[in-house]
Motif scaffolding. Sequence first.
Motif, PDB file in Angstrom:
ATOM      1  N   TYR A  17       0.826  -1.203   0.000  1.00  0.00           N
ATOM      2  CA  TYR A  17       0.000   0.000   0.000  1.00  0.00           C
ATOM      3  C   TYR A  17       0.864   1.259   0.000  1.00  0.00           C
ATOM      4  N   PHE A  18       1.895   1.273   0.849  1.00  0.00           N
ATOM      5  CA  PHE A  18       2.714   2.469   0.954  1.00  0.00           C
ATOM      6  C   PHE A  18       3.575   2.690  -0.288  1.00  0.00           C
ATOM      7  N   LYS A  19       3.820   1.635  -1.053  1.00  0.00           N
ATOM      8  CA  LYS A  19       4.555   1.802  -2.299  1.00  0.00           C
ATOM      9  C   LYS A  19       3.709   2.518  -3.348  1.00  0.00           C
ATOM     10  N   LEU A  23       5.217   9.082  -0.668  1.00  0.00           N
ATOM     11  CA  LEU A  23       5.580   9.273   0.733  1.00  0.00           C
ATOM     12  C   LEU A  23       6.082  10.682   0.990  1.00  0.00           C
ATOM     13  N   SER A  24       6.777  11.277  -0.001  1.00  0.00           N
ATOM     14  CA  SER A  24       7.323  12.611   0.212  1.00  0.00           C
ATOM     15  C   SER A  24       6.219  13.624   0.462  1.00  0.00           C
ATOM     16  N   LYS A  25       5.068  13.456  -0.209  1.00  0.00           N
ATOM     17  CA  LYS A  25       3.948  14.363   0.022  1.00  0.00           C
ATOM     18  C   LYS A  25       3.335  14.106   1.382  1.00  0.00           C
ATOM     19  N   MET A  26       3.235  12.837   1.764  1.00  0.00           N
ATOM     20  CA  MET A  26       2.609  12.508   3.030  1.00  0.00           C
ATOM     21  C   MET A  26       3.441  13.010   4.199  1.00  0.00           C
ATOM     22  N   MET A  27       4.772  13.046   4.031  1.00  0.00           N
ATOM     23  CA  MET A  27       5.648  13.436   5.118  1.00  0.00           C
ATOM     24  C   MET A  27       5.659  14.939   5.335  1.00  0.00           C
ATOM     25  N   ARG A 306      -1.508   7.215  13.575  1.00  0.00           N
ATOM     26  CA  ARG A 306      -0.381   8.124  13.742  1.00  0.00           C
ATOM     27  C   ARG A 306       0.456   8.278  12.470  1.00  0.00           C
ATOM     28  N   TYR A 307       0.366   7.393  11.505  1.00  0.00           N
ATOM     29  CA  TYR A 307       1.149   7.601  10.287  1.00  0.00           C
ATOM     30  C   TYR A 307       0.604   8.786   9.490  1.00  0.00           C
ATOM     31  N   ARG A 308      -0.605   9.254   9.830  1.00  0.00           N
ATOM     32  CA  ARG A 308      -1.179  10.428   9.185  1.00  0.00           C
ATOM     33  C   ARG A 308      -1.345  11.576  10.181  1.00  0.00           C
ATOM     34  N   CYS A 318       6.521   6.257  12.304  1.00  0.00           N
ATOM     35  CA  CYS A 318       5.725   5.147  11.770  1.00  0.00           C
ATOM     36  C   CYS A 318       6.322   4.604  10.479  1.00  0.00           C
ATOM     37  N   ILE A 319       6.700   5.500   9.578  1.00  0.00           N
ATOM     38  CA  ILE A 319       7.242   5.067   8.283  1.00  0.00           C
ATOM     39  C   ILE A 319       8.614   4.417   8.460  1.00  0.00           C
ATOM     40  N   GLN A 320       9.409   4.962   9.380  1.00  0.00           N
ATOM     41  CA  GLN A 320      10.737   4.384   9.631  1.00  0.00           C
ATOM     42  C   GLN A 320      10.636   2.965  10.170  1.00  0.00           C
ATOM     43  N   GLU A 321       9.737   2.757  11.134  1.00  0.00           N
ATOM     44  CA  GLU A 321       9.580   1.420  11.689  1.00  0.00           C
ATOM     45  C   GLU A 321       8.968   0.462  10.669  1.00  0.00           C
ATOM     46  N   LEU A 322       8.083   0.971   9.827  1.00  0.00           N
ATOM     47  CA  LEU A 322       7.499   0.131   8.779  1.00  0.00           C
ATOM     48  C   LEU A 322       8.600  -0.417   7.888  1.00  0.00           C
ATOM     49  N   GLY A 323       9.621   0.393   7.628  1.00  0.00           N
ATOM     50  CA  GLY A 323      10.744  -0.075   6.805  1.00  0.00           C
ATOM     51  C   GLY A 323      11.506  -1.210   7.448  1.00  0.00           C
TER      52      GLY A 323
END
Length: 325
Positions: A17-19, A23-27, A306-308, A318-323
């Motif tokens: 989903y995250f692919k 991500l740059s816009k979401m961050m 929290r990712y949003r 959230c994104i870092q841990e997802l990685g």
Amino acid sequence: SSGINAEYGELQTFHHYFKQINLSKMMQSPAHLRDADDNWDINSTASEDVGFYAGKKPLDMKRIPIKNNRPMMNASKRSRSVNIVPELAEDTMYGYVLSGRAALQVVVDEWIDEYKKDREKAIVELIQFFVQCCGCKGKLSQIMFASQDKVKSIRKLTESFDEESGEYPLIQGGPLFKKFKSNLLEFIERLIRSCKHSIIYDEFMMENVISWLLALSDSQVRAFRHTCTLIGMTLVTSLIDIAKMAQMDLENTERQLETELKKGQAKRAFAKVERLQNKQKELRSNLEGFLHDFMNQIFSGLFVHRYRDCRPEIRSICIQELGHW
């Protein structure tokens, strides 16, 4: 292995989903959030992040001295160097983690010993540690812990925040806080790793830890959301590591059991077969009945909200841990 991939299909789905999104816009914080912190969930319109202290009252300008047509603020309000450290006692978990003067494994072992004597008292101490890590000086009482209304208990705790500061240990500068984050993460990892064989499966420790982390991470107070999101995501990563080891152990046990069952009746060690079958049952129960459930609770109750978050530092955790998953 293919077995591990099958066990973590849900996480792979979110990877996919995250692919598909930028991500740059979401961050980046939306324009309407960069100027005013009035929404801690990008997709929510009803929630308000009123800053570091959720219950802060508006300034009463009538009580502020005026000089040259300008309000005169106290020096403590002009300066960012405000003491936001909770009442620091060196013999508390917070004191040890903040100062780094004691081996964290020793701190973890002492907490486990305390848990075995009085698990409710130990859990209250652990939740109190989380609260202190957020920069809150409030005291979590046994009554507050036992209350079903965690929102009310957390609202009570917010009354003990320093209204004059927007800082908290996780973002505070200075030598005292230099290693706070790394010490905190190491403490959480060591705690879960040390409890992986028994305590996390007792249907008390993890249930209470997760429920309080979810409640704190959903608070209007940014310090609670930021700190408890970091703790919660680190907790998931540690649980995934334990689940991977448990999956490998299960596969090895099943291979041994299969090999033993292939032997003839005369050569088969029935005591060994029974032991392997019991171990297989226990490992499956731990994986499917506990570890997966713990991870799903934190994932659905914390990560997906929290990712949003309106704060980029919270989204980035959230994104870092997802990685890592």
